[in-house]
Design a protein around this motif. Structure first.
Motif, PDB file in Angstrom:
ATOM      1  N   VAL B 339       0.817  -1.213   0.000  1.00 49.41           N
ATOM      2  CA  VAL B 339       0.000   0.000   0.000  1.00 49.41           C
ATOM      3  C   VAL B 339       0.857   1.271   0.000  1.00 49.41           C
ATOM      4  CG1 VAL B 339      -1.734   1.296   1.275  1.00 49.41           C
ATOM      5  CG2 VAL B 339      -1.985  -1.164   0.989  1.00 49.41           C
ATOM      6  N   LEU B 349       3.337   9.820 -10.357  1.00 49.91           N
ATOM      7  CA  LEU B 349       2.554  10.080 -11.571  1.00 49.91           C
ATOM      8  C   LEU B 349       1.780  11.388 -11.424  1.00 49.91           C
ATOM      9  CD1 LEU B 349       1.228   6.527 -12.515  1.00 49.91           C
ATOM     10  CD2 LEU B 349       3.210   7.750 -13.397  1.00 49.91           C
ATOM     11  N   LEU B 378       4.591  -5.471  -8.335  1.00 45.11           N
ATOM     12  CA  LEU B 378       3.422  -6.321  -8.595  1.00 45.11           C
ATOM     13  C   LEU B 378       3.782  -7.798  -8.518  1.00 45.11           C
ATOM     14  CD1 LEU B 378       1.790  -4.259 -11.447  1.00 45.11           C
ATOM     15  CD2 LEU B 378       0.866  -4.644  -9.164  1.00 45.11           C
TER      16      LEU B 378
ATOM     17  N   VAL C  46      -4.927 -13.225  -9.468  1.00 44.79           N
ATOM     18  CA  VAL C  46      -4.029 -12.178  -8.974  1.00 44.79           C
ATOM     19  C   VAL C  46      -3.081 -11.736 -10.084  1.00 44.79           C
ATOM     20  CG1 VAL C  46      -2.271 -11.605  -7.266  1.00 44.79           C
ATOM     21  CG2 VAL C  46      -4.232 -12.985  -6.627  1.00 44.79           C
ATOM     22  N   PHE C  47      -2.640 -12.705 -10.898  1.00 45.47           N
ATOM     23  CA  PHE C  47      -1.842 -12.317 -12.066  1.00 45.47           C
ATOM     24  C   PHE C  47      -2.640 -11.338 -12.929  1.00 45.47           C
ATOM     25  CE2 PHE C  47       0.611 -16.516 -11.790  1.00 45.47           C
ATOM     26  CZ  PHE C  47       1.769 -15.891 -11.360  1.00 45.47           C
ATOM     27  N   ALA C  50      -2.766  -7.983 -11.257  1.00 42.13           N
ATOM     28  CA  ALA C  50      -1.458  -7.352 -11.361  1.00 42.13           C
ATOM     29  C   ALA C  50      -1.220  -6.853 -12.773  1.00 42.13           C
ATOM     30  CB  ALA C  50      -0.361  -8.343 -10.955  1.00 42.13           C
ATOM     31  N   VAL C  53      -3.184  -3.626 -13.258  1.00 47.28           N
ATOM     32  CA  VAL C  53      -2.540  -2.509 -12.556  1.00 47.28           C
ATOM     33  C   VAL C  53      -1.298  -2.070 -13.323  1.00 47.28           C
ATOM     34  CG1 VAL C  53      -1.373  -1.792 -10.453  1.00 47.28           C
ATOM     35  CG2 VAL C  53      -3.424  -3.198 -10.314  1.00 47.28           C
ATOM     36  N   PHE C  54      -0.543  -3.059 -13.799  1.00 48.07           N
ATOM     37  CA  PHE C  54       0.676  -2.708 -14.515  1.00 48.07           C
ATOM     38  C   PHE C  54       0.353  -1.908 -15.768  1.00 48.07           C
ATOM     39  CE2 PHE C  54       3.542  -3.782 -18.046  1.00 48.07           C
ATOM     40  CZ  PHE C  54       4.608  -3.014 -17.639  1.00 48.07           C
ATOM     41  N   ILE C  57      -0.436   1.659 -14.860  1.00 48.70           N
ATOM     42  CA  ILE C  57       0.720   2.474 -14.469  1.00 48.70           C
ATOM     43  C   ILE C  57       1.631   2.726 -15.675  1.00 48.70           C
ATOM     44  CG2 ILE C  57       2.766   2.581 -12.994  1.00 48.70           C
ATOM     45  CD1 ILE C  57       0.314   2.734 -11.339  1.00 48.70           C
ATOM     46  N   PHE C  58       1.888   1.660 -16.424  1.00 56.27           N
ATOM     47  CA  PHE C  58       2.803   1.774 -17.546  1.00 56.27           C
ATOM     48  C   PHE C  58       2.198   2.685 -18.612  1.00 56.27           C
ATOM     49  CE2 PHE C  58       5.000   0.091 -21.339  1.00 56.27           C
ATOM     50  CZ  PHE C  58       6.307   0.220 -20.901  1.00 56.27           C
ATOM     51  N   GLY C  60      -0.081   4.820 -18.092  1.00 57.88           N
ATOM     52  CA  GLY C  60      -0.186   6.153 -17.503  1.00 57.88           C
ATOM     53  C   GLY C  60       1.117   6.922 -17.655  1.00 57.88           C
ATOM     54  N   THR C  61       2.229   6.253 -17.395  1.00 54.89           N
ATOM     55  CA  THR C  61       3.518   6.929 -17.517  1.00 54.89           C
ATOM     56  C   THR C  61       3.731   7.392 -18.951  1.00 54.89           C
ATOM     57  OG1 THR C  61       4.325   5.373 -15.883  1.00 54.89           O
ATOM     58  CG2 THR C  61       5.969   6.712 -16.976  1.00 54.89           C
ATOM     59  N   TRP C  91      -6.258   6.696  -3.062  1.00 53.42           N
ATOM     60  CA  TRP C  91      -5.341   5.677  -3.552  1.00 53.42           C
ATOM     61  C   TRP C  91      -4.551   5.000  -2.441  1.00 53.42           C
ATOM     62  CZ3 TRP C  91      -3.597   9.854  -7.360  1.00 53.42           C
ATOM     63  CH2 TRP C  91      -2.620  10.686  -6.830  1.00 53.42           C
ATOM     64  N   THR C  92      -4.895   5.311  -1.220  1.00 52.48           N
ATOM     65  CA  THR C  92      -4.472   4.426  -0.138  1.00 52.48           C
ATOM     66  C   THR C  92      -5.527   3.350   0.080  1.00 52.48           C
ATOM     67  OG1 THR C  92      -3.396   6.308   0.894  1.00 52.48           O
ATOM     68  CG2 THR C  92      -3.687   4.353   2.256  1.00 52.48           C
ATOM     69  N   PRO C  95      -6.058   0.314  -3.078  1.00 47.10           N
ATOM     70  CA  PRO C  95      -5.180  -0.863  -2.987  1.00 47.10           C
ATOM     71  C   PRO C  95      -5.438  -1.674  -1.733  1.00 47.10           C
ATOM     72  CG  PRO C  95      -3.893   1.125  -3.396  1.00 47.10           C
ATOM     73  CD  PRO C  95      -5.277   1.562  -3.136  1.00 47.10           C
ATOM     74  N   THR C  96      -5.744  -0.987  -0.635  1.00 43.61           N
ATOM     75  CA  THR C  96      -6.002  -1.721   0.599  1.00 43.61           C
ATOM     76  C   THR C  96      -7.184  -2.656   0.422  1.00 43.61           C
ATOM     77  OG1 THR C  96      -5.217   0.224   1.781  1.00 43.61           O
ATOM     78  CG2 THR C  96      -6.338  -1.450   3.078  1.00 43.61           C
ATOM     79  N   LEU C  99      -6.282  -5.562  -1.690  1.00 40.59           N
ATOM     80  CA  LEU C  99      -5.426  -6.502  -0.972  1.00 40.59           C
ATOM     81  C   LEU C  99      -6.204  -7.248   0.105  1.00 40.59           C
ATOM     82  CD1 LEU C  99      -2.195  -4.370  -0.858  1.00 40.59           C
ATOM     83  CD2 LEU C  99      -2.485  -6.567  -1.987  1.00 40.59           C
ATOM     84  N   ILE C 102      -7.874 -10.026  -1.746  1.00 36.24           N
ATOM     85  CA  ILE C 102      -6.880 -11.051  -2.066  1.00 36.24           C
ATOM     86  C   ILE C 102      -6.447 -11.783  -0.803  1.00 36.24           C
ATOM     87  CG2 ILE C 102      -4.539 -11.427  -2.935  1.00 36.24           C
ATOM     88  CD1 ILE C 102      -4.954  -9.087  -4.830  1.00 36.24           C
TER      89      ILE C 102
END
Lengths: 199, 668, 393, 112
Positions: B339, B349, B378, C46-47, C50, C53-54, C57-58, C60-61, C91-92, C95-96, C99, C102
């Protein structure tokens, strides 16, 4: 103590660097002794065919040497207090007493170790013996280093360079000394007084 | 060592005349470097040594990949392979990433908090030389043909004397012990520095994120190093003095080693990555031209990572047979460390959002960290699921994971730092064109090397195997990974070329003017390269990004307008008569004694005598060294590194009879 | 081995590639048993998460690079935004929450995997019918695996000193033979260093630790051969420490047991008789053949054990599962076996002089022939199906 | 872990005052030492007198009290800057927590 703006401002704690360093170091030492104590606790009932801790510890003897170390903390703080008053003579007396009490404790430890050796508890006898000697040995080395520091203080005192204004040096050595003492307070209770496994 | 030296604060006036105790008198050239106590020079030394070890570790990586390029590889034998992969890990973790972080910390931390030096300059020099002694000692193992072969994690009892009878694991235990002393001293020193030496007005929450992350790392080191110290002592005693900590034959417990190693080892992971997070948090705001988004959250998430890092170590032991309740507890704690890490990524970002991004080499590397580290993070989440981890652990999936974290996170971050701070340190920028070549080859090579390892791992390829048979489906991706590592090597070559060519180009030209990047923090107040005394005068800090706020302001429409040029804001760097700590011989002498003691423990105890003698002599001389060298280049007077703080010392010298006396601080 | 093509696109391109690899006998994504399937069911989603999410982020960058690049169109300074408390909290929390979800499933799976069935099967051992709660004692040593079957149960069996274990009904090496459809409980320990037992198609891995007992289980759904590999670094030949689980139908398993509980047959062929004499004078220092010697004298090795050879020919691999005993046509692979007997350390790295691994025995060529002739009498050749399926390269 | 500066400043001022005025007297130190000696005697007494299941808790309490008195008075934490206390207590708590978890994972409490 002037409220010198230069000395105490937003950019720092205003505390002595040296004293802070010692406290930072003592924080770190907690993890060192914690590790050694844990290693002992995990191994205390793994004595194999060798002597068990509950059979070999001599509580009355260790009580006396623990008491000696405890009292050395008193003499240490008295030596600091003397120097803070500018009382060089008492400062030296108490430093000497502290060093001697420390040496007495180390002597006791040497005696304890040789007794254990005679009774068949060598360093390699069992995990218990290895852990016991390592833990108390590390503590003994710390006490010995403390004695070296005290002797250095005494040397500088006799050379006339340990004065009231250096009392912080004595205070810092004292912090170390008391820390080694509180570690022993812990060791004495947890390792010796809490009943240990017997064969 | 530090505990004695810290204590023997004995007045020095009566002891001075003996010649051996005089301070080094300049001398120039290499003598300046080996006796220096200047945090900037020490930082450069750290960086240089780390780069040197980086080439060694990189060469080992090339050998590993060549051996694994094809099935039944014969480039090196099993024995040599085990030594190479062990030393690759040990070198990269302890002799590259940690000291490189120390290089950045040493050079930049005092500058970022507006200090002239660290709190204990000689201890600072000592920590570098001790680290170097440990690193060289470890690599000496190659010369003795007996390098450590038990893996960097050194699981007992495979590292015990029955199963590793050579001296390899002794080199490991003693070498890391020595290097650990250096890290511990450095950690204590930098903590005191941050707490006591900040510029006026700079509260902790006006410190740049980089300084914060370095502070968190020093706390992690402070508390983690003693744990590995214990573990290494126990290993050393087991191997050399017959103790039974990890020897199951005598009832010892191999899992004790694992607990101790990973109690250290997991905070160590954050020790490796947080400095890079700090660097990225400086580079991205500068080149996005916006302040870091959510400064407090960045700081607190860093602290949270550091704190939570203590409660997750047993996830390295999910398959080691600890009970299901322990596994469950550590599963949960491990998951939630994602987290605060996620908060950091999103804040980076968000910092870029709405900015005006200059995509130069430094920024490319920094954003590279953001996306590459995300992959590592990840995949980290996927094996925090302990049941899934039973399939993944000890396979190449893990190798892929931690290379994405350590290479994609830490190392790329350092490269961002190189491009960003090079003008600060050396007075000229690194070339942009080669810099971009450097970035793109490295990022491509990195992904070509380590990306396939995810697949290899999930296909069942174990770690730490010197070879594999055909027919398991490992051929293709191993070959690809080996090609990738040569692309990385090419990228490193571009960097080296860039360093050489840009230095050549800059020769004879005036140094880069201050503030080449329109930067935000205190280190840019000084000219490039940083003058020896850092700051002409203390900087009164009133806000985060103080430097930026002195250059820019917002008008009534909320538009950012310039209020001063960088040249107007920066200091000239020409202050005279600034008292600086004098150089000293003793840090290097003291550290030279330690490997001798190490060799003595392994080969002949008599060798310990000269080693211990060197250490003791150095301690003694250290204590009685005069505070200053009147003939030195830095004028005279007291060591001036305690100009912020140490009220007592100042008060005492003012209050008492005025006899010449050594300040406590100069004895460190 | 069967190939398993995983439906592409299920967990993204990367993992599809992983599943596509040919001959992936150690593949972790093609479960063949309930335990491995449970793990797979947890990790696949979970894959997926993940991966998503990747991509965010990717992507997004990349988007930020493009969208907010400084195109020098004007000199304006971007607005100085310092943060947004709500966004941070958001965004805290997101993800919490992910998780936590999960985490719940993980703990459920973890509990499942640590629940051991009370299953039992009827088995005839030496003519007596017993009820066997399927369990096998697994012992790791440098660099091979031993599997010990105690049909009377392992209650009270102390594995803390794995170098001295009570005699077992069956002792075999490198091939764990199990009945299909039964959950097999593994009680594991080591005779020297830490190893890790891993048969990816059936379950995850678990370390075997000297001085301790670790517990694990596996179950195969179909008859077949499932490859494994030691996955905890265990010294020089760590990469050459492999094993296989051979799952047999209940009838085949019973047949296998019937063979294995027999002592070795007396050789009749003269060469084999000569070979037996050489075995007794040379090999019996370490190896055990029931009916010739036994484990009580102990092997002349640090681990105190070498593979039990009583039914060598019923296995298809040797030397830590790295060499085939048979050619693909079912004949003995003499060349490899002779090379092994001639100079074992040249075939597989070992510290023979340090009493770890098989040394070079210094046998002459005729002696080697005799020993091979004797070894050939030990046990029955398995079916061609098994030989083909267990073949290693 | 962190030191927020405003309070620190205040504590520092206090600390300096303490050093000048309120430092404990030698008599106070001696009284503390006597207390420590008495507790030690009580600790040792448990070796000779069986107090049943209360033994370990009693010992722990006495140990903590001794620890506290030495740290607070002899090491001056009671009078000195709170920064020092924080460092020491951080180390102590971290060590206690981490090693207790490690002991738990090693099944020390159940098999100890």
């Amino acid at each position: 103590m002037s409220s010198d703006a230069h000395a105490v401002h937003d950019g720092g704690t205003g505390l002595s660097n040296n004293k802070l360093l010692m406290w930072v170091f003592l924080g770190s030492e907690c993890l060192l002794f914690g590790g050694l104590i844990s290693a002992y606790l995990i191994n205390r009932n793994r004595f194999g065919d060798g002597p068990a801790p509950g059979d070999i510890f001599d509580i009355p003897f260790t009580s006396v040497s623990s008491f000696v170390l405890l009292m050395s903390s008193l003499t240490m703080v008295l030596s600091l207090s003397a120097l803070q008053r500018g009382d060089i003579r008492n400062n030296r007396i108490w430093l000497w007493t502290t060093a001697l009490l420390g040496a007495l404790f180390i002597g006791g430890q040497v005696y304890e170790f040789t007794t254990f050796l005679r009774e068949g508890l060598g360093y390699t006898t069992s995990p218990f013996s290895s852990a016991f000697f390592t833990l108390t040995g590390f503590h003994g080395v710390h006490v010995s280093l403390g004695i070296v520091m005290l002797m250095s203080l005494l040397i500088s005192s006799y050379r006339g360079t340990l004065r009231k204004e250096n009392s912080e040096t004595v205070e810092i050595v004292g912090l170390y000394w008391h820390f080694v003492d509180v570690v022993w307070i812990f060791i004495f209770t947890v390792i010796y007084l809490v009943p240990s496994p017997t064969t | 060592m530090s505990e004695q030296t810290a204590e023997l604060t004995v007045g020095g006036d009566a002891a001075q005349p003996l010649g051996v105790y005089s301070r080094p008198k300049g001398g120039g050239g290499w003598r300046d470097w080996i006796t220096t106590v200047d945090h900037k020079k020490i930082g450069i030394l750290y960086g240089g040594a780390a780069l040197l070890f980086f080439f060694v570790g990189g060469f080992e990586a090339l050998l590993i990949r060549l051996q694994l390029a094809t099935p039944n590889g014969t480039v090196v034998g099993a024995d040599l392979y085990n030594q190479i992969y062990t030393m690759h890990g040990v070198t990269m973790v302890f002799l590259v990433i940690m000291p490189m972080a120390a290089a950045f910390a040493n050079y930049l931390l005092p500058l970022q908090i507006g200090a002239r030096d660290v709190a204990f300059p000689r201890l600072n020099a000592l920590s570098f030389w001790v680290f170097l002694a440990g690193g060289l000692f470890l690599n000496c193992a190659w010369l003795f043909g007996d390098a450590p072969d038990g893996g960097w994690f050194a699981y007992s009892p495979n590292t015990g004397v029955s199963f590793s009878p050579g001296h390899g694991m002794d080199f490991y235990a003693i070498g890391l012990q020595i290097a650990g002393i250096g890290s511990l001293i450095s950690a204590m020193n930098l903590i005191v520095t941050v707490l006591n030496m900040r510029a006026p007005g700079m509260t902790l929450f006006k410190m740049p994120v980089f300084s914060w992350m370095i502070l968190v790392v020093q706390f992690l080191l402070l508390f983690a190093v003693p744990v590995i110290t214990v573990a290494l002592f126990l290993l050393l005693f087991d191997r050399n003095f017959g103790s039974n900590f990890f020897n199951p034959e005598m009832g010892g417990d191999p899992l004790l080693w694992q607990h101790l190693f990973w109690i250290f080892g997991h905070p160590e992971v954050y020790i490796l990555i947080l400095p890079s997070f700090g660097i990225v948090s400086e580079v991205i705001p500068t080149f996005a031209r916006k302040p870091i988004f959510g400064y407090e959250f960045m700081v607190f998430s860093g602290i949270a990572i550091g704190f939570m890092g203590w409660g997750v170590w047993a996830h390295h032991m999910f398959v080691s047979g600890i009970g299901p309740i322990s596994v469950g507890a550590f599963t949960l704690s491990t998951m939630f460390i994602a987290v605060p890490t996620g908060v950091k990524i999103l804040n980076w970002l968000a910092t870029m959002w709405g900015g005006k991004i200059r995509l130069n080499a430094a920024m490319l590397f920094a954003t590279g960290v953001v996306s590459m580290f995300t992959i590592g993070g990840l995949s980290g989440v996927t094996h925090s699921l302990s049941p899934a981890d039973t399939q993944q652990t000890d396979t190449y999936y893990i190798v892929a994971h931690f290379h994405y974290v350590i290479f994609g996170g830490a190392l790329l971050g350092f490269f961002a730092g190189f491009y960003f701070w090079w003008p600060k340190v050396f007075g000229h920028k690194l070339g942009e064109t080669l810099g971009k070549w450097n970035f793109w080859t490295m990022i491509v090579g990195f992904n070509v090397t380590f990306g396939p390892m995810h697949i290899l791992g999930l296909n069942g390829m174990s770690r730490r195997i010197d070879t594999y048979s055909p027919g398991f489906g490992f051929e293709l991706w191993n070959m690809v990974a080996t090609i990738g590592v040569f692309i990385i090597a090419l990228g490193v070559l571009f960097f080296v070329l860039n360093v050489i060519l840009s230095a050549r180009r800059a020769r004879g030209l005036p140094p880069e003017p201050p503030d080449p990047w329109d930067a935000r923090s205190l280190e840019w107040f000084t000219p490039n390269p940083t003058p020896v005394h850092n700051f002409d005068e203390d900087i009164e800090v009133s806000s985060l990004d103080e430097f930026w706020h002195r250059k820019w302001t917002t008008d009534e429409n909320g538009k950012v307008v310039r209020k001063a040029t960088a040249a107007e804001v920066c200091q000239a760097g020409d202050a005279e008569n600034v008292h600086l700590p004098s150089p000293s011989y003793w840090p290097i002498v003291m550290s030279a004694g330690m490997p001798l003691i190490g060799f003595g423990l392994m080969y002949n105890l008599w060798l310990c005598v000269p080693g211990a003698a060197l250490v003791l002599m150095a301690i003694y001389a250290w204590v009685f060294e005069p505070p200053d060298d009147p003939d030195g280049p830095f004028g005279h007077g007291h060591d001036d590194h305690d100009d912020h703080g140490d009220a007592e010392a100042g008060d005492e010298s003012a209050s008492d009879e005025g006899a010449p006396q050594e300040e406590a601080a100069s004895v460190e | 081995m069967q190939r398993f093509l995983r439906p592409a696109g299920m967990v993204g391109a990367l993992l599809a590639l992983a599943g596509c690899a040919a001959d992936a006998e150690l593949d972790t994504l093609t479960p063949k048993g309930p335990d491995a399937r449970t793990i797979d069911a947890l990790s696949d989603p979970v894959f997926l998460v993940a991966g998503v999410v990747f991509i965010i982020i990717f992507g997004g960058t990349g988007y930020l690079w493009w969208r907010f690049r400084d195109d020098h169109s004007d000199e304006e300074y971007p607005e100085q935004v310092h943060g947004n408390f709500r966004l941070e909290i958001l965004w805290t929390i997101i993800p919490t929450v992910i998780l936590v979800v999960i985490g719940v499933f993980t703990i459920i799976t973890l509990t499942d995997l640590n629940r051991y069935e009370d299953n039992a099967m009827a088995l005839s051992v030496d003519g007596d019918t017993t009820t066997w709660e399927p369990e096998v004692v697994v012992v790791g040593q440098q660099w091979w695996w031993e599997y010990r079957y105690y049909f009377g149960g392992t209650e009270g069996l102390d594995l803390s000193d794995a170098r001295h274990l009570p005699p077992a009904d069956i002792v075999t090496a490198n091939q764990l033979v199990i009945p299909v459809g039964q959950e097999i409980e593994l009680k594991m320990s080591s005779r020297d260093v830490i190893h890790s037992h891993w048969i990816p198609a059936l379950n995850g891995k678990r370390d075997v630790v000297p001085g301790r007992t670790t517990y694990w289980k596996l179950e195969a759904e179909e008859p077949g051969v499932y490859f494994g590999q030691c996955t905890e670094f265990c010294g020089l030949s760590h990469s050459r420490m492999r094993m296989q689980a051979v799952a047999l139908s209940p009838a085949d398993f019973q047949a296998w047991v019937d063979q294995q509980v027999q002592p070795a047959a007396e050789p009749t062929d003269p060469a084999a008789i000569a070979g037996m004499a050489i075995f007794e004078s040379q090999c019996a220092r370490c190896h055990v053949i029931d009916g010739v010697n036994d484990e009580t004298k102990g092997a002349d090795l640090i681990a105190n054990a070498a593979p039990n050879l009583t039914h060598l020919m019923s296995r298809t691999t040797y030397a830590g599962g790295i060499f085939n005993l048979y050619e693909p046509d079912g004949s003995l692979d003499r060349t490899q076996l002779e090379a092994w007997l001639r100079n074992a350390p040249a075939e597989k790295p070992a510290y023979a002089e340090g009493r770890r691994g098989m040394p070079a025995m210094g046998l002459g060529e005729t002696e080697i022939d005799d020993v091979v002739a004797y070894l050939e009498t030990l046990g029955t050749r398995p079916s061609m199906d098994v030989i083909v399926a267990t073949e290693v390269e | 872990m962190s030191t927020d500066t405003p309070t620190t400043e205040a504590t520092v001022a206090e600390a300096h005052d303490d050093e000048a005025h309120d430092h404990p007297t030698d008599a106070k130190y001696v009284r503390i030492a006597i207390l420590l000696a008495v507790i030690t005697a009580a600790e040792v007494a448990t070796y000779f007198v069986d107090i049943g299941p209360a033994l370990i808790p009693t010992l722990m309490v006495m140990m903590v009290v001794k620890f506290f008195y030495v740290a607070a008075w002899f090491m001056h934490l009671k009078f000195d800057s709170v920064v020092f206390t924080r460092f020491f207590v951080t180390g102590l708590i971290l060590a206690t927590a981490v090693y207790c978890i490690a002991l738990t994972a090693s099944e020390f409490w159940s098999k100890g």
